[in-house]
Enzyme design. Structure first.
Site, PDB file in Angstrom:
ATOM      1  N   ILE A  72       0.832  -1.204   0.000  1.00  7.81           N
ATOM      2  CA  ILE A  72       0.000   0.000   0.000  1.00  7.81           C
ATOM      3  C   ILE A  72       0.865   1.252   0.000  1.00  7.81           C
ATOM      4  O   ILE A  72       0.628   2.186  -0.785  1.00  7.81           O
ATOM      5  CB  ILE A  72      -0.969   0.002   1.206  1.00  7.81           C
ATOM      6  N   GLU A  93     -12.588  -1.194  17.876  1.00  6.60           N
ATOM      7  CA  GLU A  93     -13.573  -0.996  16.795  1.00  6.60           C
ATOM      8  C   GLU A  93     -14.813  -1.839  17.081  1.00  6.60           C
ATOM      9  O   GLU A  93     -14.694  -2.956  17.583  1.00  6.60           O
ATOM     10  CB  GLU A  93     -12.968  -1.421  15.447  1.00  6.60           C
ATOM     11  N   HIS A 113     -13.112   1.798   9.252  1.00  4.65           N
ATOM     12  CA  HIS A 113     -12.237   0.737   8.730  1.00  4.65           C
ATOM     13  C   HIS A 113     -12.672   0.292   7.324  1.00  4.65           C
ATOM     14  O   HIS A 113     -12.917  -0.891   7.079  1.00  4.65           O
ATOM     15  CB  HIS A 113     -12.209  -0.475   9.689  1.00  4.65           C
ATOM     16  N   ILE A 114     -12.800   1.279   6.438  1.00  3.36           N
ATOM     17  CA  ILE A 114     -13.251   0.961   5.082  1.00  3.36           C
ATOM     18  C   ILE A 114     -12.188   1.302   4.025  1.00  3.36           C
ATOM     19  O   ILE A 114     -12.502   1.397   2.842  1.00  3.36           O
ATOM     20  CB  ILE A 114     -14.569   1.700   4.728  1.00  3.36           C
TER      21      ILE A 114
END
Ligand code: NAI
Length: 401
Positions: free
Chosen positions: A152, A259, A282-283
């Site tokens: 990433i 979360e 958390h997307i």
């Protein structure tokens, strides 16, 4: 007929891939646990899960026919990987399928936060009109520090550079710098020169709270912090403090120390209510494209394992990529990684009058994995002997198609 059970609403792209390979598909929307999971596992050679189904040692033990597990997500901590390997079960996942989705969100957030859009947007919704250029900046010419230059992080660097940003990165491993990106010698060095800091490290002991009060103090005054990695990486109270003191000009946080487990559960964070702070549930990797890609990536790996014995990409298993069959039969064998195991297998094959045409062996920790192409079908007696011999964990026969 081989069958797969797909839980947790895995994308239809996976079903298509299995159907093309002649594997029967059963789907369920929910995660399973306890006896319902054991019952479901009993009837299938393959299972596909996401993060809500947990496969512990007990579940794996009660699934003698299970050949492989597919985690249709990035993480695999929901599966007891060692227990699966010990029973000859490779586990596959999709490490790259949502990389682009996370990288795009990070770039979008950098743009929005540098322009202070979250607070202008909130004001406009409540009747305000904050028409001012003060404190709003372009990304062009700004420095982005990427902490963790893996899949990433490197993608973020490529996109940031295309936006005209100067890219520095800090990683514990030596990494090939893409484009004009430069490696920083230390974390403080990277933090101290960045207008935007973005975190892309895994959750490990070395990354736990790596962005604490001290690290935040090393950031430039007015810098932006983006965390779409794991909630454990940032000391969230220290971040709130740095935002309140206006040492940081904004933050985008997608992952949190705590979360909610379900969409029905309430979410609470000390960052709620702060201006110029984007909070997302958390997307980072959650897009239609990523779900489709994950469906294809994991199902392809499972199909390659079932049909060819290919374990490429398995996270807990020796990696063997044997290609297409080069003889009538392929014998796929998992054994204990001890001296003489391969000689023992080959002796039994020779004793059965079988000629080895090709053989691919790899070992990892206690597991040995060998794919052997042989000129004809082994006798039932040999298959029985292999099943009974405690040196071998499991053996499958794959006829050439
Ligand atoms: P990756 O494994 O490709 O890259 C991680 C990089 O961090 C590696 O280059 C590694 O050497 C480096 N690293 C490890 N420890 C470090 C340390 N102490 N200091 C500096 N660098 C360190 O992982 P990938 O796929 O790029 O994922 C990065 C993170 O993003 C992971 O935490 C993953 O769980 C998370 N993620 C979050 C998503 C979301 O929805 N928000 C979606 C996908 C991944």
């Amino acid at each position: 007929m081989t069958s797969v059970l797909l839980l947790e609403n895995i994308h239809e792209s996976a079903s298509d891939e299995f159907s093309r390979a002649g594997i029967a598909v059963e789907r369920a929307a929910a995660a399973l646990a306890g006896p319902r999971l054991s019952d479901a596992l009993a009837g299938h050679a393959l299972i596909g899960i996401r993060s809500a189904t947990h496969l512990g040692e007990g579940d794996i033990e009660q699934a003698p026919h299970l050949l492989a597990i597919g985690c249709f997500c990035i993480g695999t901590s929901q599966v007891d990987l060692a227990a699966a390997a010990a029973r000859g079960i490779p586990v596959f996942n999709a490490p790259f399928s949502n990389t682009r989705s996370v990288a795009e969100l990070v770039i979008a957030e950098a743009v929005l936060l540098l322009r202070r859009i979250p607070e202008k947007n909130a004001l406009a919704h409540s009747g305000g009109w904050a028409k001012s250029a003060s404190g709003s900046f372009e990304t062009r010419g700004k420095t982005i520090a990427i902490v963790g230059y893996g899949n990433i992080g490197a993608q973020v660097g490529v996109l940031a550079e295309a936006m005209g940003m100067r890219v520095v990165f800090y990683d514990v491993q030596a990494k090939l710098a893409l484009g004009s990106a430069r490696a920083a010698p230390s974390l403080p060095d990277a933090l101290s020169q960045a207008d935007v800091v973005t975190l892309h490290v895994p959750a490990t002991a070395s990354t736990e709270r790596m962005i604490d009060a001290r690290a935040l103090a090393q950031c430039k005054r007015g810098a932006i912090l983006i965390n779409a990695s794991r909630g454990s990486v940032v000391d969230i109270d220290a971040l709130r403090d740095a935002l309140e003191r206006k040492h940081l000009a904004g933050a985008a946080i997608d992952v949190f120390p705590k979360e909610p487990k379900h969409t029905s559960e309430a979410f609470a964070s000390v960052l709620q209510g702060l201006p110029n702070v984007i909070l997302t549930p958390h997307i980072g990797g959650s897009t239609e494209e990523a779900q489709l890609n994950i469906g294809v990536e994991v199902s392809s790996k499972l199909v390659a394992y079932v049909t060819r014995g290919d374990t490429s990409g398995a996270v807990n298993f020796p990696q063997v990529s044997p290609g297409q069959h080069c003889a009538a039969m392929r014998l796929v064998n998992v054994h204990h990684n001890v001296p003489g195991a391969l000689a023992n297998l080959n002796g039994l094959l020779a004793h059965d009058g079988l000629n080895i045409v090709a053989q691919h062996l790899q070992t990892r920790n206690e597991v040995g994995y060998v794919v052997t192409d042989i000129d004809k079908r082994p006798s039932d007696a040999l298959m029985q002997a292999l099943a009974n011999d405690r040196a071998f964990v499991r053996t499958r026969l794959l006829p050439a198609t």
